[in-house]
Write a protein that holds these residues in place. Structure first.
Motif, PDB file in Angstrom:
ATOM      1  N   HIS A 552       6.506 -12.504 -41.398  1.00  0.00           N
ATOM      2  CA  HIS A 552       6.393 -11.436 -41.566  1.00  0.00           C
ATOM      3  C   HIS A 552       5.106 -10.957 -41.540  1.00  0.00           C
ATOM      4  O   HIS A 552       4.411 -10.145 -41.996  1.00  0.00           O
ATOM      5  CB  HIS A 552       7.063 -10.435 -42.483  1.00  0.00           C
ATOM      6  CG  HIS A 552       8.602 -10.863 -42.477  1.00  0.00           C
ATOM      7  ND1 HIS A 552       9.458  -9.584 -43.137  1.00  0.00           N
ATOM      8  CD2 HIS A 552       9.414 -11.688 -41.918  1.00  0.00           C
ATOM      9  CE1 HIS A 552      10.726 -10.124 -42.849  1.00  0.00           C
ATOM     10  NE2 HIS A 552      10.605 -11.480 -42.139  1.00  0.00           N
ATOM     11  N   GLU A 555       3.241  -7.218 -41.921  1.00  0.00           N
ATOM     12  CA  GLU A 555       3.479  -6.845 -43.319  1.00  0.00           C
ATOM     13  C   GLU A 555       2.627  -7.241 -44.136  1.00  0.00           C
ATOM     14  O   GLU A 555       2.058  -6.826 -45.277  1.00  0.00           O
ATOM     15  CB  GLU A 555       4.982  -7.065 -43.422  1.00  0.00           C
ATOM     16  CG  GLU A 555       6.050  -6.115 -43.002  1.00  0.00           C
ATOM     17  CD  GLU A 555       7.354  -6.552 -43.658  1.00  0.00           C
ATOM     18  OE1 GLU A 555       7.919  -5.724 -44.401  1.00  0.00           O
ATOM     19  OE2 GLU A 555       8.149  -7.471 -42.936  1.00  0.00           O
ATOM     20  N   TYR A 560       2.190  -5.928 -47.898  1.00  0.00           N
ATOM     21  CA  TYR A 560       3.521  -6.294 -48.364  1.00  0.00           C
ATOM     22  C   TYR A 560       3.942  -7.512 -48.130  1.00  0.00           C
ATOM     23  O   TYR A 560       4.206  -7.924 -46.980  1.00  0.00           O
ATOM     24  CB  TYR A 560       4.298  -5.352 -47.690  1.00  0.00           C
ATOM     25  CG  TYR A 560       4.139  -3.846 -47.840  1.00  0.00           C
ATOM     26  CD1 TYR A 560       4.794  -3.443 -49.175  1.00  0.00           C
ATOM     27  CD2 TYR A 560       3.447  -3.045 -47.237  1.00  0.00           C
ATOM     28  CE1 TYR A 560       4.859  -2.075 -49.392  1.00  0.00           C
ATOM     29  CE2 TYR A 560       3.127  -1.525 -47.811  1.00  0.00           C
ATOM     30  CZ  TYR A 560       3.639  -1.274 -48.554  1.00  0.00           C
ATOM     31  OH  TYR A 560       3.475   0.101 -48.996  1.00  0.00           O
ATOM     32  N   ASN A 562       6.256  -9.899 -48.162  1.00  0.00           N
ATOM     33  CA  ASN A 562       7.663  -9.911 -47.579  1.00  0.00           C
ATOM     34  C   ASN A 562       8.102 -10.851 -46.508  1.00  0.00           C
ATOM     35  O   ASN A 562       8.629 -10.686 -45.485  1.00  0.00           O
ATOM     36  CB  ASN A 562       8.084  -8.307 -46.951  1.00  0.00           C
ATOM     37  CG  ASN A 562       9.260  -8.316 -46.892  1.00  0.00           C
ATOM     38  OD1 ASN A 562      10.219  -8.458 -47.736  1.00  0.00           O
ATOM     39  ND2 ASN A 562       9.983  -7.828 -45.992  1.00  0.00           N
ATOM     40  N   GLN A 566      11.433 -13.895 -49.514  1.00  0.00           N
ATOM     41  CA  GLN A 566      10.904 -13.023 -50.554  1.00  0.00           C
ATOM     42  C   GLN A 566      11.504 -11.544 -50.128  1.00  0.00           C
ATOM     43  O   GLN A 566      11.525 -11.058 -49.268  1.00  0.00           O
ATOM     44  CB  GLN A 566       9.455 -13.153 -50.979  1.00  0.00           C
ATOM     45  CG  GLN A 566       8.951 -14.451 -51.616  1.00  0.00           C
ATOM     46  CD  GLN A 566       7.871 -14.568 -52.204  1.00  0.00           C
ATOM     47  OE1 GLN A 566       7.760 -13.589 -52.920  1.00  0.00           O
ATOM     48  NE2 GLN A 566       7.145 -15.672 -52.289  1.00  0.00           N
ATOM     49  N   ASP A 567      11.606 -10.781 -51.552  1.00  0.00           N
ATOM     50  CA  ASP A 567      11.777  -9.200 -51.461  1.00  0.00           C
ATOM     51  C   ASP A 567      10.275  -8.732 -51.838  1.00  0.00           C
ATOM     52  O   ASP A 567       9.978  -8.616 -53.022  1.00  0.00           O
ATOM     53  CB  ASP A 567      12.724  -8.914 -52.171  1.00  0.00           C
ATOM     54  CG  ASP A 567      12.980  -7.296 -52.118  1.00  0.00           C
ATOM     55  OD1 ASP A 567      12.262  -6.689 -51.226  1.00  0.00           O
ATOM     56  OD2 ASP A 567      13.785  -6.730 -52.933  1.00  0.00           O
ATOM     57  N   GLY A 568       9.591  -8.479 -50.661  1.00  0.00           N
ATOM     58  CA  GLY A 568       8.077  -7.585 -50.797  1.00  0.00           C
ATOM     59  C   GLY A 568       7.963  -6.386 -51.463  1.00  0.00           C
ATOM     60  O   GLY A 568       6.994  -5.791 -51.784  1.00  0.00           O
ATOM     61  N   TYR A 569       9.322  -5.611 -51.579  1.00  0.00           N
ATOM     62  CA  TYR A 569       9.359  -4.386 -51.894  1.00  0.00           C
ATOM     63  C   TYR A 569       9.713  -4.106 -53.495  1.00  0.00           C
ATOM     64  O   TYR A 569       9.550  -2.987 -54.026  1.00  0.00           O
ATOM     65  CB  TYR A 569       9.887  -3.442 -51.127  1.00  0.00           C
ATOM     66  CG  TYR A 569       9.368  -3.384 -49.606  1.00  0.00           C
ATOM     67  CD1 TYR A 569       8.663  -2.539 -49.270  1.00  0.00           C
ATOM     68  CD2 TYR A 569       9.875  -4.381 -48.703  1.00  0.00           C
ATOM     69  CE1 TYR A 569       8.048  -2.559 -47.662  1.00  0.00           C
ATOM     70  CE2 TYR A 569       9.322  -4.508 -47.433  1.00  0.00           C
ATOM     71  CZ  TYR A 569       8.405  -3.376 -47.098  1.00  0.00           C
ATOM     72  OH  TYR A 569       8.061  -3.472 -45.801  1.00  0.00           O
ATOM     73  N   GLN A 610      16.704  -2.994 -45.227  1.00  0.00           N
ATOM     74  CA  GLN A 610      15.920  -3.511 -46.583  1.00  0.00           C
ATOM     75  C   GLN A 610      15.347  -2.610 -47.384  1.00  0.00           C
ATOM     76  O   GLN A 610      15.341  -2.489 -48.668  1.00  0.00           O
ATOM     77  CB  GLN A 610      15.111  -4.747 -46.266  1.00  0.00           C
ATOM     78  CG  GLN A 610      14.517  -5.352 -47.038  1.00  0.00           C
ATOM     79  CD  GLN A 610      13.225  -6.460 -46.881  1.00  0.00           C
ATOM     80  OE1 GLN A 610      12.828  -6.510 -45.858  1.00  0.00           O
ATOM     81  NE2 GLN A 610      12.574  -7.066 -47.993  1.00  0.00           N
ATOM     82  N   SER A 614      16.892  -1.499 -50.978  1.00  0.00           N
ATOM     83  CA  SER A 614      16.031  -1.803 -52.048  1.00  0.00           C
ATOM     84  C   SER A 614      15.836  -0.815 -53.140  1.00  0.00           C
ATOM     85  O   SER A 614      15.818  -0.912 -54.124  1.00  0.00           O
ATOM     86  CB  SER A 614      14.793  -2.621 -51.841  1.00  0.00           C
ATOM     87  OG  SER A 614      14.259  -3.083 -52.961  1.00  0.00           O
TER      88      SER A 614
END
Length: 688
Positions: A552, A555, A560, A562, A566-569, A610, A614
């Motif tokens: 990504h 981002e 971010y 992400n 992984q969940d970047g937020y 996403q 989230s």
């Protein structure tokens, strides 16, 4: 005596033992013979010891090194297989969510998938994993309570076996066999989008009688006591809720989403004077005819505090707000701490305050800097948030003084409710992001952008973080991350199995995004003090290109962290939740062609899914804004579907929507009727 002693010493010597060593006496005798302990079996070597033992039986030099190489290769193969498996799982879950309308949580595991598929097939799955069919003879059927109207409830539940993709549990479920007394429920079941209105004592099991999957809500009720019995329900209430979930376009889904329109930039000049009041009145009259709820007004830092620190000029905005008040429309104000201008700005340019630019001439490190040392004057670097270099003030103090001046100047408008919300600009273009996609630096879509962390203040921060980690040589930016218009596979950092996933890469990206999160936290902490009980909005960008690759890349440069694993937020949204902030997401526009999508490996829908889910999973209020003007009904209905997801079991929807309108000529000649239909759809007046 001596003869016997010498003979004994000779026997010890022959046996290879020390004659001075005293042997322990035998433990016991059997049939006149002393007991001899059995020899202990030698423990069998395992793992590396076994490998070493086997190697010793053959060769002792070259083979061990070869085995280590094989083990390293096997580790790499295992890692690749695991990444491949995760990528496939991620695509499967995304497909089930998007096309199958399965309400899977953000980090779903195999149990969640199996439970969702079982419910789709008509089974009932309890939170503890107990699974059975409604008509299974193994399920005990308790006697119905002696209530006159309960039979009608039972009949309704038996007739309605499925609601959407989720079966409604029969009121004869074993969960209802106890606690038939001392329960209460509100007199009406309200079909609000978020959740049913229930009594505080309602347990999670009772929620399953209406909707089977509410994982995100269970913790809220996990400590509640008592299970509501069927006699506490009215038949009409249950049927009403069932109908709400059967008919997605009924009145239960007509939640009102206010629509705001941003007023044009340039209505107020650089001396904070209103340019053309009559033109504004004409525009507001047009918006009023469309039944728009309110307007967005940008309050530019570069205009209000343009010439002298702490000298704020609000006259032009006061005049504008008075005109808006005459039309009875709400106002959302943007604290715009960034620069305005570009190819689509219509020749209008608004810089940062002149006194800031003067400081920048002698200290260019107050601006974001790329690897080549080029400065970006769109906004101030987050590295000076706590550096007292702006005429004796830090960056955070400068923002707070501006916010406090606005709050004091327009206190009367807050009191009467004209100003409904305040958006805090936190980065380039007013969005919470690094200026990594600057067109003035030569960036063009779909370039990956560049990291913006090379001013001396951010480098000092990076050096401190590296020293705390114990690796001082990590105090540097990546030297193989490409340039603004590079593609991920052309770099050593973002390519498949690139350095972004190395120990150093993970450290750097974690630090890079933590600076972004800390900036948001610091500014919002003070903004919450100034705008107490006033809704605060933060705008989140949509960096959707290169979303289908593992890293990504776009981002990452925007701040971010992400990647696909992984969940970047999540960490950012925890900060927004702490401050009670509304997250406004910029919805990506429709792509021009499939060729463009394939070239950039973009996934606007995947990113939107996403980010929105989230935020909703964490209980954050969500708003939206279209990134590009719409001209046809297809685009408008796509915005409506995003603002109010049709098959969302939790009935999530936007708290408001900011509509970026086409040019006045196009709007009033080509698509006036389409805009009118779009606003009515947002207001819930028409079914889609």
């Amino acid at each position: 005596m001596n003869t016997n002693s010498n003979a004994m010493n000779q026997r010890f010597t022959a046996a290879g033992q020390d004659p001075d060593h005293q042997q322990s006496p035998p433990l016991a005798t059997t049939a006149g013979h002393p007991y001899q302990p059995q020899p202990q079996p030698q423990r069998r070597p395992r793992g590396f010891a076994a490998t070493k033992s086997n190697n010793n039986t053959t060769t002792t030099t070259s083979t061990p090194a070869k085995s280590r190489k094989e083990r390293e290769k096997e580790k790499e193969r295992t890692k690749l297989r695991e990444r491949h498996r995760r990528a496939i799982t991620s695509r499967m879950l995304a497909g089930l969510r998007q096309y199958g309308n399965f309400p899977l949580p953000a980090r779903a595991d195999m149990n969640d998938v199996i439970a969702a598929l079982a419910r789709e097939a008509g089974w009932t799955v309890e939170p503890d994993g107990t699974t059975y069919r409604q008509s299974s003879p193994a399920v005990p059927q308790p006697q119905p309570p002696p209530v006159a109207h309960f039979n009608s409830i039972q009949q309704n539940n038996n007739n309605v076996s499925n609601v959407g993709a989720h079966p409604v549990r029969s009121v004869e479920s074993p969960l209802y066999s106890s606690s038939l007394k001392n329960c209460s429920m509100r007199s009406s079941v309200d079909c609000q989008p978020s959740a049913l209105r229930v009594d505080e004592n309602l347990s999670p099991a009772s929620l399953d009688s209406v909707v089977a999957e509410r994982d995100a809500k269970l913790d809220k009720y996990s400590n509640a006591s008592g299970i509501n019995s069927p006699e506490c329900l009215e038949a009409g209430q249950l049927v009403q809720d069932v109908r709400c979930r059967e008919h997605g376009n009924d009145i239960c889904e007509t939640s009102y989403i206010p629509v705001y329109v941003r007023l044009a930039t340039g209505l107020i000049n650089n001396f904070c004077q209103l340019m053309d009041p009559e033109d504004i009145k004409e525009e507001l009259q047009h918006l009023k005819s469309l039944r728009v709820d309110g307007v967005i007004v940008d309050c530019w830092w570069g205009i209000v505090e343009a010439w002298t620190p702490k000298k704020y000029e609000w006259a032009g905005y006061r005049e504008m707000f008075n005109i808006i008040r005459e039309f009875g429309m709400k106002v959302q104000v943007v604290m715009a701490f960034h620069e305005y201008g570009g190819h689509d700005s219509g020749g209008i340019f608004i810089s940062l305050p002149q006194w800031i630019l003067e400081i920048g001439k002698s200290n260019q490190d107050i601006f974001f800097t790329d690897r080549e040392g080029r400065r970006n004057t769109e906004c101030l670097s987050w590295g000076i948030d706590k550096e007292r270099i702006l005429r004796g003030r830090t960056g955070i103090e400068v923002y707070f003084d501006f916010i406090r001046s606005f709050r004091t100047e327009f206190d009367d408008l807050f009191t009467e409710g004209l100003i409904s919300a305040v958006e805090i600009g936190l980065g380039a273009s007013g969005e919470l992001k690094y200026p990594s996609f600057s067109e003035r630096m030569g960036w063009r879509y779909p370039g990956i952008g560049e990291f913006q962390c090379y001013d001396k203040y951010l480098l000092q921060n990076l050096r401190k973080a590296a020293n705390l980690r114990g690796h001082s040589f990590w105090a540097r930016g990546p030297d193989n991350a490409g340039f603004y218009n590079s593609k991920p596979h052309e770099t050593g950092f973002f390519c498949e199995r690139g350095d972004y996933d190395s120990y150093y890469g993970r450290f750097f990206l974690h630090w890079y995004t933590q600076v972004l999160i800390d900036h948001a936290d610091n500014v919002l902490t003070l903004a919450s003090l100034a705008f107490e009980e006033i809704p605060i909005v933060v705008k989140i960008p949509a960096v959707y290109w290169w979303y289908k690759i593992t890293s990504h890349a776009a981002e990452l440069t925007a701040g971010y962290y992400n990647p696909s694993n992984q969940d970047g937020y999540s960490r950012l949204f925890e900060v927004l939740k702490k401050h009670g902030v509304t997250m406004k997401f910029v919805i990506p526009g429709l792509q021009a062609s499939y060729q463009e999508i394939d070239e950039a490996l973009s996934d606007p829908e995947g990113l939107s899914w996403q980010v929105l889910n989230s935020a909703w999973d964490r209980g954050i209020s969500v708003a939206g804004q279209n990134s590009q003007p719409c001209y046809d009904r297809e685009g408008f209905m796509r915005l409506v579907e995003t603002a109010r997801p049709r098959n969302d079991p939790d009935r999530h929807h936007f708290s408001f929507f900011v509509f970026q309108q086409p040019s006045p000529l196009i709007q009033r000649t080509i698509c006036f009727s389409e805009i009118d239909y779009f606003i009515k759809s947002m207001h819930g007046e028409v079914s889609n």
